[in-house]
Design a protein around this motif. Structure first.
Motif, PDB file in Angstrom:
ATOM      1  N   PHE A 239       0.736  -1.009   0.156  1.00 59.19           N
ATOM      2  CA  PHE A 239       0.001  -0.004   0.024  1.00 59.19           C
ATOM      3  C   PHE A 239       0.751   1.128  -0.030  1.00 59.19           C
ATOM      4  O   PHE A 239       2.144   1.170   0.307  1.00 59.19           O
ATOM      5  CB  PHE A 239      -0.782  -0.002   1.310  1.00 59.19           C
ATOM      6  N   THR A 240       0.563   2.291  -0.420  1.00 52.97           N
ATOM      7  CA  THR A 240       0.808   3.530  -0.370  1.00 52.97           C
ATOM      8  C   THR A 240       0.043   4.669   0.434  1.00 52.97           C
ATOM      9  O   THR A 240      -1.001   4.265   0.630  1.00 52.97           O
ATOM     10  CB  THR A 240       1.254   4.353  -1.830  1.00 52.97           C
ATOM     11  N   LEU A 241       0.615   5.722   0.808  1.00 47.33           N
ATOM     12  CA  LEU A 241      -0.207   6.672   1.508  1.00 47.33           C
ATOM     13  C   LEU A 241      -0.417   7.880   0.767  1.00 47.33           C
ATOM     14  O   LEU A 241       0.666   8.717   0.125  1.00 47.33           O
ATOM     15  CB  LEU A 241       0.617   6.978   3.167  1.00 47.33           C
ATOM     16  N   LEU A 242      -1.657   8.302   0.583  1.00 52.26           N
ATOM     17  CA  LEU A 242      -1.919   9.536  -0.258  1.00 52.26           C
ATOM     18  C   LEU A 242      -1.944  10.662   0.950  1.00 52.26           C
ATOM     19  O   LEU A 242      -2.555  10.683   2.011  1.00 52.26           O
ATOM     20  CB  LEU A 242      -3.365   9.383  -0.618  1.00 52.26           C
ATOM     21  N   GLY A 243      -1.075  11.600   0.740  1.00 49.58           N
ATOM     22  CA  GLY A 243      -1.146  12.683   1.660  1.00 49.58           C
ATOM     23  C   GLY A 243      -1.886  13.910   1.146  1.00 49.58           C
ATOM     24  O   GLY A 243      -2.542  13.830   0.472  1.00 49.58           O
TER      25      GLY A 243
ATOM     26  N   ARG B 148      -0.802  13.352  -3.481  1.00 48.31           N
ATOM     27  CA  ARG B 148       0.059  12.482  -3.953  1.00 48.31           C
ATOM     28  C   ARG B 148       0.363  11.322  -3.290  1.00 48.31           C
ATOM     29  O   ARG B 148       0.235  11.405  -1.976  1.00 48.31           O
ATOM     30  CB  ARG B 148       1.452  13.347  -4.223  1.00 48.31           C
ATOM     31  N   ALA B 149       0.788  10.191  -3.801  1.00 43.02           N
ATOM     32  CA  ALA B 149       1.273   8.936  -3.262  1.00 43.02           C
ATOM     33  C   ALA B 149       2.539   8.606  -3.576  1.00 43.02           C
ATOM     34  O   ALA B 149       2.840   8.575  -4.835  1.00 43.02           O
ATOM     35  CB  ALA B 149       0.290   7.709  -3.359  1.00 43.02           C
ATOM     36  N   CYS B 150       3.646   8.415  -3.057  1.00 44.49           N
ATOM     37  CA  CYS B 150       4.979   8.195  -3.141  1.00 44.49           C
ATOM     38  C   CYS B 150       5.548   9.359  -3.961  1.00 44.49           C
ATOM     39  O   CYS B 150       6.177   9.158  -4.897  1.00 44.49           O
ATOM     40  CB  CYS B 150       5.344   6.930  -3.917  1.00 44.49           C
TER      41      CYS B 150
END
Length: 161
Positions: free
Chosen positions: A38-42, A46-48
């Protein structure tokens, strides 16, 4: 990166006993045995460090708080093999749980493919006891599996031509 430390802490460090944490969500959101990244959306959307393109989210996203970042519905891949929560009006592109309002857990498949490619190009080296060829084969398999899940509709359309 260190710039994203607070986002990571807000997901994986339990702040209240009633909050779900990253591990709880991770264990509940793995429909494919090998696809559990998984990635984190800030707050910057944006993610990554990159914008999320259309049809690239492999699962329904999980917002940590009502005001956590949200992506438009077209970011969710809805091909035949996609996994998502189905609502009364179709696939839900996010679900919400209590949290710090600073990030959303997303599975940006296209970003993950690029990350896997970078790892492969770097040789996946490190201080491990694993056979290097086996590690590289596993990375290649992950890349193929993610591509297959994201590009299934395109593959089916191409077969009829």
């Amino acid at each position: 990166s260190l710039d994203e430390l607070e986002k990571v802490k807000s997901v994986f460090l339990r702040t209240k006993a009633s909050y779900p944490d990253g591990l709880c969500l991770y264990q509940a959101a793995v429909p494919y045995p090998r696809q559990h990244f998984f990635t984190l959306l800030g707050e910057d959307g944006r993610a990554c460090g990159r914008h999320v393109v259309d049809d690239s989210l492999m699962f329904t996203s999980v917002k940590f708080g009502k005001n956590a970042p949200t992506l438009p519905r077209q970011k969710l891949a809805t091909c035949e093999r996609s996994q998502y929560i189905l609502g009364s009006e179709g696939p839900l592109h996010f679900a919400m749980v209590p949290g710090s309002n600073s990030c959303t857990l997303v599975c940006d498949g296209r970003a993950l493919i690029d990350i896997f490619k970078m790892a492969k190009e770097a040789g996946c080296s490190g201080d491990t006891n694993y056979d290097q060829d086996e590690v590289l084969d596993n990375i290649c398999s992950l890349i193929s599996e993610y591509k297959e899940l994201l590009d299934k509709e395109e593959d089916e359309q191409g077969e009829g031509q």
